[in-house]
Design a protein around this motif. Structure first.
Motif, PDB file in Angstrom:
ATOM      1  N   LYS A 214       0.794  -1.278  -0.066  1.00  0.00           N
ATOM      2  CA  LYS A 214      -0.107   0.046  -0.053  1.00  0.00           C
ATOM      3  C   LYS A 214       0.863   1.401   0.076  1.00  0.00           C
ATOM      4  O   LYS A 214       0.592   2.216  -0.806  1.00  0.00           O
ATOM      5  N   ILE A 215       1.974   1.128   0.995  1.00  0.00           N
ATOM      6  CA  ILE A 215       2.795   2.358   0.755  1.00  0.00           C
ATOM      7  C   ILE A 215       3.577   2.517  -0.534  1.00  0.00           C
ATOM      8  O   ILE A 215       3.652   3.690  -0.975  1.00  0.00           O
ATOM      9  N   GLU A 216       4.052   1.548  -1.088  1.00  0.00           N
ATOM     10  CA  GLU A 216       4.979   1.629  -2.331  1.00  0.00           C
ATOM     11  C   GLU A 216       3.695   2.090  -3.247  1.00  0.00           C
ATOM     12  O   GLU A 216       4.284   2.848  -4.263  1.00  0.00           O
ATOM     13  N   LYS A 217       2.442   1.674  -3.292  1.00  0.00           N
ATOM     14  CA  LYS A 217       1.499   1.930  -4.441  1.00  0.00           C
ATOM     15  C   LYS A 217       1.396   3.909  -4.396  1.00  0.00           C
ATOM     16  O   LYS A 217       1.457   4.475  -5.604  1.00  0.00           O
ATOM     17  N   GLU A 218       1.214   4.170  -3.017  1.00  0.00           N
ATOM     18  CA  GLU A 218       1.101   5.661  -2.905  1.00  0.00           C
ATOM     19  C   GLU A 218       2.545   6.307  -3.185  1.00  0.00           C
ATOM     20  O   GLU A 218       2.505   7.677  -3.849  1.00  0.00           O
ATOM     21  N   GLU A 219       3.575   5.768  -3.140  1.00  0.00           N
ATOM     22  CA  GLU A 219       4.882   6.731  -3.369  1.00  0.00           C
ATOM     23  C   GLU A 219       5.084   6.626  -4.804  1.00  0.00           C
ATOM     24  O   GLU A 219       5.327   7.516  -5.539  1.00  0.00           O
ATOM     25  N   GLU A 220       4.718   5.484  -5.590  1.00  0.00           N
ATOM     26  CA  GLU A 220       4.643   5.509  -7.081  1.00  0.00           C
ATOM     27  C   GLU A 220       3.889   6.529  -7.775  1.00  0.00           C
ATOM     28  O   GLU A 220       4.095   6.872  -8.533  1.00  0.00           O
ATOM     29  N   GLN A 221       2.603   6.812  -6.945  1.00  0.00           N
ATOM     30  CA  GLN A 221       1.558   7.653  -7.491  1.00  0.00           C
ATOM     31  C   GLN A 221       2.300   9.134  -7.302  1.00  0.00           C
ATOM     32  O   GLN A 221       2.353  10.135  -8.117  1.00  0.00           O
ATOM     33  N   ILE A 222       2.931   9.213  -6.250  1.00  0.00           N
ATOM     34  CA  ILE A 222       3.641  10.711  -6.016  1.00  0.00           C
ATOM     35  C   ILE A 222       4.812  10.985  -7.125  1.00  0.00           C
ATOM     36  O   ILE A 222       4.731  11.769  -7.565  1.00  0.00           O
ATOM     37  N   SER A 223       5.556   9.829  -7.290  1.00  0.00           N
ATOM     38  CA  SER A 223       6.589  10.013  -8.192  1.00  0.00           C
ATOM     39  C   SER A 223       6.358  10.203  -9.864  1.00  0.00           C
ATOM     40  O   SER A 223       6.841  10.737 -10.408  1.00  0.00           O
ATOM     41  N   TYR A 224       5.126   9.651  -9.855  1.00  0.00           N
ATOM     42  CA  TYR A 224       4.599   9.862 -11.189  1.00  0.00           C
ATOM     43  C   TYR A 224       3.943  11.285 -11.304  1.00  0.00           C
ATOM     44  O   TYR A 224       4.370  11.792 -12.484  1.00  0.00           O
ATOM     45  N   ASN A 225       3.457  11.855 -10.363  1.00  0.00           N
ATOM     46  CA  ASN A 225       2.991  13.169 -10.211  1.00  0.00           C
ATOM     47  C   ASN A 225       4.035  14.342 -10.130  1.00  0.00           C
ATOM     48  O   ASN A 225       3.796  15.574 -10.758  1.00  0.00           O
ATOM     49  N   ASP A 226       5.242  14.068  -9.195  1.00  0.00           N
ATOM     50  CA  ASP A 226       6.158  14.701  -9.131  1.00  0.00           C
ATOM     51  C   ASP A 226       7.438  13.954  -9.239  1.00  0.00           C
ATOM     52  O   ASP A 226       7.929  13.642  -7.899  1.00  0.00           O
ATOM     53  N   PRO A 227       8.175  13.837 -10.187  1.00  0.00           N
ATOM     54  CA  PRO A 227       9.351  12.906 -10.278  1.00  0.00           C
ATOM     55  C   PRO A 227      10.344  13.271  -9.585  1.00  0.00           C
ATOM     56  O   PRO A 227      11.132  12.396  -9.079  1.00  0.00           O
ATOM     57  N   ASP A 228      10.616  14.546  -9.202  1.00  0.00           N
ATOM     58  CA  ASP A 228      11.782  15.036  -8.481  1.00  0.00           C
ATOM     59  C   ASP A 228      11.700  14.953  -6.822  1.00  0.00           C
ATOM     60  O   ASP A 228      12.486  15.171  -6.220  1.00  0.00           O
ATOM     61  N   LYS A 229      10.305  14.605  -6.457  1.00  0.00           N
ATOM     62  CA  LYS A 229       9.939  14.777  -5.120  1.00  0.00           C
ATOM     63  C   LYS A 229      10.655  13.566  -4.330  1.00  0.00           C
ATOM     64  O   LYS A 229      10.466  12.178  -4.922  1.00  0.00           O
ATOM     65  N   LYS A 230      11.083  13.802  -3.050  1.00  0.00           N
ATOM     66  CA  LYS A 230      11.827  12.344  -2.349  1.00  0.00           C
ATOM     67  C   LYS A 230      10.664  12.262  -1.269  1.00  0.00           C
ATOM     68  O   LYS A 230      10.337  13.037  -0.499  1.00  0.00           O
ATOM     69  N   VAL A 231      10.545  11.009  -1.340  1.00  0.00           N
ATOM     70  CA  VAL A 231       9.398  10.191  -0.420  1.00  0.00           C
ATOM     71  C   VAL A 231      10.088   9.018   0.560  1.00  0.00           C
ATOM     72  O   VAL A 231      10.796   8.212  -0.367  1.00  0.00           O
ATOM     73  N   PHE A 232      10.184   9.281   1.648  1.00  0.00           N
ATOM     74  CA  PHE A 232      10.998   8.296   2.363  1.00  0.00           C
ATOM     75  C   PHE A 232      10.106   7.080   3.136  1.00  0.00           C
ATOM     76  O   PHE A 232      11.090   6.361   3.921  1.00  0.00           O
ATOM     77  N   HIS A 233       8.941   7.015   3.188  1.00  0.00           N
ATOM     78  CA  HIS A 233       8.072   6.467   3.977  1.00  0.00           C
ATOM     79  C   HIS A 233       8.806   4.777   4.098  1.00  0.00           C
ATOM     80  O   HIS A 233       9.093   4.024   4.819  1.00  0.00           O
TER      81      HIS A 233
END
Length: 632
Positions: free
Chosen positions: A490-509
């Motif tokens: 579930k965490i990975e899926k949400e992080e992938e969505q963020i990376s798709y919308n904002d490729p340069d954003k760092k997400v560490f969860h």
């Protein structure tokens, strides 16, 4: 402001008629001419000040009333009008100083208002102001609303109404009035550049003009920021401050400066402390400045500075700190040097608060039985307020034993408070943490962590990474691996969505979850699996390497190196190669990543070249070579 009849010139009848007909410009022309004939005429100066005030030329009005206070110091009205004019001219500090000239500002104001004609709309507004000052917010709101119904829309009245709703915690109603102030200000004065700073458009300062003052935009944006902050919408609060018309820092009013400091403390703590300390030296400053500065010093663990501020400003403690806050801060500061004494003080506070909570709980029950909606609402508000005072006391008590790693005692403290706190999010979170730390209560910890995660399951990245990590570890330790894997997917899926919308954003969860799991295996002695999990968690390095993730990485590697140096474990050559290669990647991608976040007020700063992941990765690699006897 009312007109005091003074007759010491033939021109007065003509001027009074002009003022009655609102022909202030004509009156000003006659009065200015009259003053040229007879210097410092009391009648002319008084009428001229009145006219200037009503055409909103507050600077000239203040000049007239200043002369009158010097010529006739026995007339209290002139002192009051002088202060009002300075306030209208945005000279807030001078206005406050002017009020000190009054014999009794509060009682005098009330007496003046009572002398005004009952049918004068200014009287209605003045009564509203006095009611607000005495905490009668609903009555004050009614006065301001009545005045606006007759006078038509006025930004300052709309702001007063919004402020009343804010004080009553009716945030939706307050935001409605604030929205109208902002919308009108933008439409009628596009030159004020509302919102342009937030959009990244460079706009020069609009200055503290009378136009800006009349729009009440600064007050509205500050109140909006305060509401968003209370609702824990911190990004929206910061945006409200950047949306306001642009001014240079030296032009900022004390309230804006205070709010900027408070709402940017997480990103710019040094600037925040500097601004709050500066405000404390000004006269006047926003009343909450004193308490907020001390609380923030404590939050950042600058307890000596907090104690110094309280000692150096003892006269302010009685004026600006409530008895509860003073007692709480005293106990908190005592806990640094005499924890047992501090615990005793906190226990006394907790005892009084629990007694009050039980009393209010009975009032809530009685109001429900009597179907007294108004009484029920008041009792619930009282209960919530008491609970917000009780929780910090409880947390400081718990922290005294947490610092000693006496987790069993921390759990006992929390269990004692279950009667009142079992629905409080902060209480539940800390109970979960203390159960997790005991290493034999993972199942109980799951019972507290799960509701927190499920509450935000649709936006799971809103949950703290450490909460997600601890829940995953608890699942693994209770053989619920499928639940752990499901949560991680579930965490990975949400992080992938963020990376798709904002490729340069760092997400560490997800990275931190994997790092904590890797740390768990390392702690259990399974370094082969644990270190491999740590290494894989950081891919891709450009998005996963940060100060927080590096903290977990170096703990694992230092633990590994310590055990290798003591010959307690042996690593396969392939794992050693993986470790060295991993550290080389960290060295490559860590040039601009701080190894630690330094405290904002540290006098001795780390060398800029040493506070990087690159530097520490090289140090770890050198230790590896030393421990395994390699030559680079």
């Amino acid at each position: 402001m009312t007109l005091t009849p003074i007759k010491d010139g033939e021109y007065t009848a003509t001027v009074y008629k002009m003022i009655k007909d609102a022909r202030y410009g004509d009156a000003i022309h006659i009065l200015s001419t009259e003053l040229q004939k007879q210097m410092k005429s009391r009648a002319a100066l008084s009428l001229l000040g009145y006219c200037y005030y009503h055409v909103q030329d507050f600077s000239n009005a203040a000049e007239c009333y200043e002369q009158l206070t010097q010529l006739h110091p026995e007339v209290e009205d002139y002192k009051l009008y002088y202060a009002q004019s300075l306030y209208g001219a945005c000279a807030f500090q001078d206005a406050m100083k002017a009020t000190f000239l009054l014999d009794s500002p509060a009682s005098h104001s009330k007496a003046l208002v009572e002398q005004l004609p009952a049918d004068d709309l200014d009287t209605e507004v003045d009564h509203g102001c006095l009611l607000y000052k005495t905490g009668e917010y609903e009555k004050a709101c009614a006065k301001f609303t009545a005045a606006m119904q007759v006078l038509g829309y006025q930004p300052d009245l709309a702001y007063n109404i919004a402020l009343c709703h804010y004080s009553l915690k009716q945030y939706a109603a307050a935001l409605k009035y604030i929205g109208e102030i902002i919308e009108r200000g933008m439409r009628e004065h596009p030159e004020l550049g509302v919102g342009m700073t937030t959009e990244g458009i460079e706009v020069k300062s609009v200055g503290n003009t009378l136009v800006l003052h009349e729009t009440a935009l600064i007050e509205a944006f500050n109140l909006k920021a305060a509401i968003e902050y209370q609702l824990k919408k911190y990004d929206a609060a910061q945006e409200a401050l950047t949306d306001m018309p642009p001014r240079s820092e030296e032009e900022l009013d004390p309230v804006t400066l205070h709010n900027q400091a408070l709402m940017n403390m997480d990103t710019k703590p040094s600037e925040g402390f500097e601004k709050l300390a500066f405000l404390l030296q000004q006269n006047p400053f926003p009343p909450v400045t004193f308490g907020n500065l001390i609380l923030l010093y404590c939050k950042f663990e600058y307890f000596d500075l907090a104690a110094d501020v309280m000692a150096e400003n003892a006269h302010l403690t009685y004026k600006f700190l409530s008895p509860y806050l003073y007692e709480f801060l005293d106990a908190l500061l005592t806990s640094q040097t005499a924890p047992e004494e501090a615990f005793r003080k906190l226990d006394e506070m907790a005892g009084r608060l629990t007694e009050q909570l039980r009393k209010v709980t009975k009032q809530v029950q009685d109001s429900r039985r009597a179907r007294d909606d108004e009484g029920l609402k008041k009792s619930v508000e009282d209960y919530d307020q008491l609970l917000e005072e009780y929780i910090p006391v409880l947390m400081v008590q718990a922290k005294i034993y947490w610092n000693r790693e006496n987790y069993n005692m921390v759990e006992k403290i929390f269990r004692k408070s279950v009667e009142f706190c079992n629905e409080h999010d902060m209480w539940k979170l800390n109970v979960a943490h203390v159960l997790f730390m005991q290493e034999n209560k993972y199942k109980e910890a799951i019972g507290f962590y799960e509701p927190i995660v499920k509450k935000h399951y649709d936006n799971i990245l809103n949950v703290s990474a450490i909460v997600l990590a601890n829940l995953c570890v608890s699942y693994i330790m209770t053989s619920q691996n499928e639940e752990a894997e499901q949560l991680m997917r579930k965490i990975e899926k949400e992080e992938e969505q963020i990376s798709y919308n904002d490729p340069d954003k760092k997400v560490f969860h997800l990275c931190i979850v994997n790092l904590v799991i890797g740390t768990l295996y390392c702690a259990k002695g399974n370094y082969d699996f644990g270190i491999s999990r740590v290494i894989k968690s950081l891919e891709p390095y450009n998005k996963k390497l940060g100060t927080d993730t590096w903290f977990y990485i170096k703990r694992c590697f230092l633990s590994l190196l310590e055990n290798m140096a003591k010959h307690m474990i042996m690593l396969r050559d392939s794992v050693v190669q993986d470790c060295v290669q991993f550290l080389e990647h960290c060295e490559l991608y860590g040039r601009d990543v701080p190894a630690v976040i330094e405290q904002p007020l540290e006098e001795e700063r780390m060398h800029i070249g040493k506070n990087t992941v690159t530097y520490e990765a090289r140090m770890l690699k050198a230790l590896f070579y030393e421990v395994i006897g390699w030559n680079e």
